[in-house]
Scaffold this motif. Structure first.
Motif, PDB file in Angstrom:
ATOM      1  N   THR A 164     -14.098 -23.126  42.503  1.00 47.78           N
ATOM      2  CA  THR A 164     -13.216 -23.580  41.478  1.00 47.78           C
ATOM      3  C   THR A 164     -12.301 -22.685  41.062  1.00 47.78           C
ATOM      4  O   THR A 164     -10.984 -22.742  40.990  1.00 47.78           O
ATOM      5  N   ALA A 165     -12.593 -21.030  41.459  1.00 46.57           N
ATOM      6  CA  ALA A 165     -11.671 -20.058  41.238  1.00 46.57           C
ATOM      7  C   ALA A 165     -10.640 -19.882  42.419  1.00 46.57           C
ATOM      8  O   ALA A 165      -9.566 -19.634  42.010  1.00 46.57           O
ATOM      9  N   ILE A 166     -11.178 -20.233  43.560  1.00 45.04           N
ATOM     10  CA  ILE A 166     -10.332 -20.142  44.588  1.00 45.04           C
ATOM     11  C   ILE A 166      -9.145 -21.449  44.452  1.00 45.04           C
ATOM     12  O   ILE A 166      -8.005 -21.087  44.546  1.00 45.04           O
ATOM     13  N   ARG A 167      -9.789 -22.535  43.955  1.00 44.76           N
ATOM     14  CA  ARG A 167      -8.682 -23.613  43.627  1.00 44.76           C
ATOM     15  C   ARG A 167      -7.683 -23.159  42.736  1.00 44.76           C
ATOM     16  O   ARG A 167      -6.349 -23.439  43.007  1.00 44.76           O
ATOM     17  N   GLU A 168      -7.925 -22.675  41.533  1.00 46.49           N
ATOM     18  CA  GLU A 168      -7.211 -22.188  40.637  1.00 46.49           C
ATOM     19  C   GLU A 168      -6.241 -21.265  40.878  1.00 46.49           C
ATOM     20  O   GLU A 168      -5.185 -21.200  40.783  1.00 46.49           O
ATOM     21  N   ALA A 169      -6.721 -20.422  42.017  1.00 45.85           N
ATOM     22  CA  ALA A 169      -5.890 -19.259  42.499  1.00 45.85           C
ATOM     23  C   ALA A 169      -4.654 -20.106  43.448  1.00 45.85           C
ATOM     24  O   ALA A 169      -3.654 -19.511  43.343  1.00 45.85           O
ATOM     25  N   ARG A 170      -5.125 -21.009  44.296  1.00 43.83           N
ATOM     26  CA  ARG A 170      -4.168 -21.566  44.847  1.00 43.83           C
ATOM     27  C   ARG A 170      -3.149 -22.247  44.332  1.00 43.83           C
ATOM     28  O   ARG A 170      -2.045 -22.246  44.532  1.00 43.83           O
ATOM     29  N   ILE A 171      -3.509 -22.996  43.278  1.00 45.31           N
ATOM     30  CA  ILE A 171      -2.662 -23.556  42.317  1.00 45.31           C
ATOM     31  C   ILE A 171      -1.575 -22.610  41.922  1.00 45.31           C
ATOM     32  O   ILE A 171      -0.331 -23.117  41.698  1.00 45.31           O
ATOM     33  N   THR A 172      -2.212 -21.407  41.361  1.00 47.31           N
ATOM     34  CA  THR A 172      -1.360 -20.670  40.748  1.00 47.31           C
ATOM     35  C   THR A 172      -0.349 -20.113  41.537  1.00 47.31           C
ATOM     36  O   THR A 172       0.999 -19.678  41.139  1.00 47.31           O
ATOM     37  N   ALA A 173      -0.774 -19.553  42.621  1.00 47.63           N
ATOM     38  CA  ALA A 173       0.002 -19.056  43.807  1.00 47.63           C
ATOM     39  C   ALA A 173       1.191 -20.114  44.220  1.00 47.63           C
ATOM     40  O   ALA A 173       2.342 -19.645  44.508  1.00 47.63           O
ATOM     41  N   ALA A 174       0.928 -21.503  44.393  1.00 48.01           N
ATOM     42  CA  ALA A 174       1.720 -22.327  44.705  1.00 48.01           C
ATOM     43  C   ALA A 174       2.935 -22.661  43.588  1.00 48.01           C
ATOM     44  O   ALA A 174       4.149 -22.762  43.909  1.00 48.01           O
ATOM     45  N   LEU A 175       2.470 -22.519  42.339  1.00 45.09           N
ATOM     46  CA  LEU A 175       3.242 -22.870  41.399  1.00 45.09           C
ATOM     47  C   LEU A 175       4.260 -21.685  41.006  1.00 45.09           C
ATOM     48  O   LEU A 175       5.632 -21.884  40.794  1.00 45.09           O
ATOM     49  N   ARG A 176       3.614 -20.491  40.965  1.00 39.43           N
ATOM     50  CA  ARG A 176       4.541 -19.499  40.962  1.00 39.43           C
ATOM     51  C   ARG A 176       5.439 -19.230  42.131  1.00 39.43           C
ATOM     52  O   ARG A 176       6.741 -18.914  42.007  1.00 39.43           O
ATOM     53  N   ALA A 177       5.210 -19.580  43.275  1.00 40.81           N
ATOM     54  CA  ALA A 177       5.990 -19.522  44.591  1.00 40.81           C
ATOM     55  C   ALA A 177       7.144 -20.594  44.174  1.00 40.81           C
ATOM     56  O   ALA A 177       8.215 -20.425  44.843  1.00 40.81           O
ATOM     57  N   GLY A 178       6.696 -21.677  43.575  1.00 41.10           N
ATOM     58  CA  GLY A 178       7.778 -22.618  43.261  1.00 41.10           C
ATOM     59  C   GLY A 178       8.563 -22.409  42.006  1.00 41.10           C
ATOM     60  O   GLY A 178       9.403 -23.332  41.498  1.00 41.10           O
TER      61      GLY A 178
END
Length: 236
Positions: A164-178
């Motif tokens: 779950t934490a990995i997934r949230e980190a992936r979401i955060t990284a992708a959205l911040r990059a966007g």
């Protein structure tokens, strides 16, 4: 009109009409000498408005609203109805944020970045996989975007990122990059957490957005009758 005519006009059963009258959803019907109820067109309109309002916000809130708009000052009644529109708008924003987060995951997965498919990772592993600094992950944790587990070590404690934490980190990284700001990312993460039943599927989120639109239309249909009730209710 009598109860049978109201049944035919609204589709409610006679018992439902009596129950809704007792609950204050519609005004008390006039009684004839023989005890039979007599209803007006206003009762029929109120019953139809209640059906749409219940579809939009749920039966419990709809019953409360139908009672309150006849008993509170007009400004409070209007504020109550406006809050329902605001609630639906918030639900839509939440679903859109969840959808954006899932789209971001898909976009991130299509890049050349190192895949993140482990069951759990250390902060070093995850920072390397996402291409961000460990301090960035700690900041995201402080901002409530990622929730790693803390485990005891000889040196103290260490962070462990499970799925779950990995997934949230992936979401955060992708959205911040966007280009998403931290408050926007937080809203997306919150949406994913609160919409667990649909967060796995973009099509399910699209269906949710469609359902919210239908509920909003039902609320708009009820609006004219509710406005008439508010305007015709004498000030106390």
């Amino acid at each position: 009109m009598n109860t049978a005519e109201v049944v035919a006009s609204t589709g409610y059963s006679a018992q439902q009409i009596r129950d809704l009258e007792a609950l204050g959803v519609i005004p008390e019907a006039r009684r004839e000498r023989n005890g039979y109820r007599r209803f007006s067109d206003a009762h029929v309109r109120a019953l139809r408005a209640y059906r749409d309002l219940a579809r939009a916000v749920g039966p419990a809130d709809a019953r409360r609203a139908m009672r309150e708009i006849r008993s509170v000052p007009a400004d409070q009644a209007v504020a109550l109805l406006c809050s329902f529109h605001a609630r639906l708008s918030m639900e839509r924003d939440q679903a859109l944020a969840a959808r954006a987060a899932l789209e971001a995951i898909r976009a991130e997965a299509s890049t050349d970045a190192e895949p993140v498919d482990a069951d759990s990772m250390t902060i070093t592993d995850l920072s390397q996989a996402l291409g961000v600094r460990a301090s960035t992950l700690r900041f995201w944790e402080k901002a409530g975007l990622v929730s790693p587990e803390r485990i005891a070590t000889r040196a103290g404690t260490a962070r462990r990122y499970h799925l779950t934490a990995i997934r949230e980190a992936r979401i955060t990284a992708a959205l911040r990059a966007g280009g998403y700001r931290i408050p926007d990312v937080h809203r997306a993460i919150t949406a994913i957490r609160e919409l667990q039943d649909v967060s796995h599927s973009l099509s399910a989120l699209d269906a949710r957005l469609g359902a919210i639109a239908e509920r909003a239309i039902a609320l708009l249909r009820a609006g004219a009758t509710l406005a008439d009730i508010i305007e015709s209710t004498p000030e106390t």
